[in-house]
Design an enzyme around this catalytic site. Sequence first.
Site, short mmCIF file in Angstrom:
data_model
loop_
_atom_site.label_atom_id
_atom_site.label_comp_id
_atom_site.label_asym_id
_atom_site.label_seq_id
_atom_site.Cartn_x
_atom_site.Cartn_y
_atom_site.Cartn_z
N GLY A 153 0.81 -1.21 0.00
CA GLY A 153 0.00 0.00 0.00
C GLY A 153 0.84 1.27 0.00
CB THR A 154 3.84 2.27 1.94
OG1 THR A 154 3.22 1.96 3.19
CG2 THR A 154 4.72 3.50 2.10
CD GLN A 173 -7.20 -1.06 7.13
OE1 GLN A 173 -7.90 -2.01 7.47
NE2 GLN A 173 -5.97 -0.90 7.58
CB SER A 191 -1.63 -3.50 1.14
OG SER A 191 -0.63 -4.17 1.84
CB ALA A 192 -1.14 -9.07 -0.54
CG HIS A 193 0.09 -6.69 5.05
ND1 HIS A 193 -0.17 -6.29 6.33
CD2 HIS A 193 0.48 -5.57 4.38
CE1 HIS A 193 0.07 -4.99 6.45
NE2 HIS A 193 0.45 -4.53 5.27
CB CYS A 231 2.46 2.80 11.20
SG CYS A 231 1.11 2.32 10.16
N1 PLP Z 1 -3.05 2.76 3.60
C1 PLP Z 1 -3.83 2.33 4.60
C2 PLP Z 1 -5.24 2.84 4.72
C3 PLP Z 1 -3.35 1.40 5.53
O1 PLP Z 1 -4.13 0.99 6.53
C4 PLP Z 1 -2.01 0.94 5.41
C5 PLP Z 1 -1.44 0.02 6.40
O2 PLP Z 1 -1.78 0.06 7.56
C6 PLP Z 1 -1.25 1.40 4.31
C7 PLP Z 1 -1.80 2.31 3.45
C8 PLP Z 1 0.14 0.92 4.10
O3 PLP Z 1 0.10 -0.35 3.51
P1 PLP Z 1 1.40 -1.33 3.53
O4 PLP Z 1 1.50 -1.83 4.93
O5 PLP Z 1 1.07 -2.40 2.56
O6 PLP Z 1 2.55 -0.51 3.09
#
Ligand code: PLP
Length: 377
Positions: A78-79, A179, A199-201, A326
């Site tokens: 996701g990031t 999410q 994001s897969a996880h 985080c």
């Molecule tokens: N965007 C949202 C809404 C998230 O909840 C998260 C992770 O908590 C992310 C982005 C980041 O995703 P990733 O952990 O795959 O980098």
Amino acid sequence: MNTGRLSQRRIYADHAATTQLCDAAWEAMTPFLRENFGNPSSLHSWARKPRKAVLDAREIIARCIGAEPEEIFFTSGGTESDNWVIKGSSGGLIVSAYEHHAILNAAASEVKRGRDVVYAGVAATGLFDNRMINAMWKPGTGLVSVMAANNEIGVRNDLKALATQAHQKKTLFHTDAVQAVGHIPINVRECGIDFLSASAHKFNGPKGIGFLFKRKGLELSTLIHGGQQESGMRAGTENVASIVGMAAALKWNCDHLDEHAAHLNKLKSKLVQGLVEIVPDASFPGSSSHNQLPGFISVSLPEHPAEGLLHMLDLKGIAVSSGAACDSRNTQISHVLKAIGLPADLATCTLRISFGVENTSDDVEAIVSAFKRLLNR
Ligand code: PLP
């Protein structure tokens, strides 16, 4: 061997932070970790199975969100997807104030490069009001980014209304759906979404893999220069096993969306009822939107600081969160709870409990009795 210690049941109720790999993903991945290790770009026969697996995965993922396979770009999560859209797009930006830091900090870095960024406020319900797009729009605005569902309060936004509003202003629409994907139905075509991050996880797939949906024909600058992988826009040998695992996990979730949601919401109702009986003045940020993710609870327990409760629950084997994972080492008040106008004293007493399909009714009973004991009720 008897260690003399009582075994403690461990309950994981922090699925908004991450989820366990599902069987479908595990089974799909294992052949690509050792046996079928070839590089999909090779010209010899060792490439055949991995190349086909990546092709199939792209198709499966596209089908799950109503996209075309060539509109799916694999990323590390996701990031990365969020950073790609924010930094790779052009024109001014409108982002909602309660986005994940992957969006907010990427946008802040764009400000340093001289780009115009405005932050749009959120209603007390936790819903983003699409009229904010009109209010914040100015000539030169190129992209609106509003999340599909918030990671701290679980509130889901109306993506179709948001995309329509952005398009009326001739502006592109991105949604961070990290999410939401795999948890609620999302069809990018029906909603008119231009870019979507996933994001897969977060949906029982492996960590370190995700994807970006980019509508066909839209401009976005190349993220990683190198070979021809991901249409030359995000080069690097594909993470084949994880890509395959992500597709299997997404398909499994999309095939069972209603069943999973019904189970998760049953757990949620039971927990909410139990919590209200213990703490009658408990309140539930985001719940007044009547549009939260399945099995997602944000609860404020006045005069009971969330961080202390989180650690005490952890000692009892119960994992919950006091905000975004985080942020869990950061005692500052969550920007999300601030954005919806929650008073600071309540914000510090707010826990996030997010169920997954493997949670049971017994888990809820154990969580409720742990709260009862901890709060001496
Ligand atoms: N965007 C949202 C809404 C998230 O909840 C998260 C992770 O908590 C992310 C982005 C980041 O995703 P990733 O952990 O795959 O980098």
